[in-house]
Design an enzyme around this catalytic site. Sequence first.
Site, short mmCIF file in Angstrom:
data_model
loop_
_atom_site.label_atom_id
_atom_site.label_comp_id
_atom_site.label_asym_id
_atom_site.label_seq_id
_atom_site.Cartn_x
_atom_site.Cartn_y
_atom_site.Cartn_z
N GLU A 45 23.36 -1.40 129.44
CA GLU A 45 22.59 -2.21 128.52
C GLU A 45 22.10 -3.50 129.17
O GLU A 45 21.02 -3.98 128.88
CB GLU A 45 23.45 -2.56 127.29
CG GLU A 45 22.77 -3.42 126.25
CD GLU A 45 21.58 -2.73 125.60
OE1 GLU A 45 20.71 -3.45 125.07
OE2 GLU A 45 21.52 -1.49 125.63
N ARG A 91 6.49 -2.18 154.42
CA ARG A 91 5.20 -1.86 155.04
C ARG A 91 4.46 -3.11 155.52
O ARG A 91 3.52 -3.00 156.30
CB ARG A 91 4.33 -1.06 154.06
CG ARG A 91 3.87 -1.85 152.85
CD ARG A 91 3.21 -0.94 151.82
NE ARG A 91 2.12 -0.17 152.38
CZ ARG A 91 0.89 -0.64 152.54
NH1 ARG A 91 0.62 -1.88 152.21
NH2 ARG A 91 -0.07 0.13 153.04
N ASP A 143 -5.52 -3.79 151.87
CA ASP A 143 -5.08 -3.04 150.69
C ASP A 143 -5.51 -3.74 149.41
O ASP A 143 -5.72 -4.95 149.37
CB ASP A 143 -3.55 -2.91 150.67
CG ASP A 143 -3.06 -1.85 151.63
OD1 ASP A 143 -3.85 -0.96 151.97
OD2 ASP A 143 -1.89 -1.93 152.02
#
Length: 263
Positions: free
Chosen positions: A131, A169, A184
């Site tokens: 939880e 990366r 990107d």
Amino acid sequence: MRIDVLTLFPELFAPFFHTSILGKAHERGLVAMHAVNFRDFSANKHQIVDDYPYGGGGGMVLKPEPIFAAVESLLPNREAPQPEASGEEPQTAGSRPRVILMCPQGERYSQAKAEELAQAEHLIFICGHYEGYDERIRENLVTDEISIGDYVLTGGEIPAMAVIDSVVRLLPGVLGNERSAVTDSYSTGLLEYPHYTRPPEFRGWKVPDVLLSGHHENIERWRRRQSLYRTWQRRPDLIDEQSLTLEERKWLGEFERERAEEV
């Protein structure tokens, strides 16, 4: 960089750490990645790591003892890192580890955050499966709380993998083409331009002539315009954060006029 992941399911990370680009980075010594089962740090003979919440309520809550012990076992001086005070400069390489809590209440993840984390030498991720966490973990151990989106998953493992992949990366030498990470989507603040490869014509669909021209300046200009157009179409909220040139503002005007003519 060193990356440690605290999880109840370390077996999930073995293939992830040793596959594709991350696996090659690991083999080349560019990053060291480890999964740590924090159940091993429970002081209870039954290795219990959760308990019922004080005050009642549904679900179970992760106990602080095994999380603190697991994190402290990863530190050279065996001292728990202190959370950053409000307004303090972010951690840089060479300073204390970043202890990252994966949770839906955290800061929404972004490329800018990935670039920030890529400057650190040591990242420690905490993945929960109940939880919630005992609040003392947030207040006294964690330096960052991260959410990968406005939805809830069964645990923090998949979000941690997403963050790790996006950070690794960016490390020097990980990608074969260093320019890939720079261009990107989101790295420039805009979505990435369209890509094409051989053949120049497929089922009647042709590659734009400019990409076959060999004129690098025109190609870069085309790509920037396409990047702006794609962002304007799909994520116009990102444009408000950009410092656009006069030419780029002119392009936006052209996009608006073209849309009005279509209507």
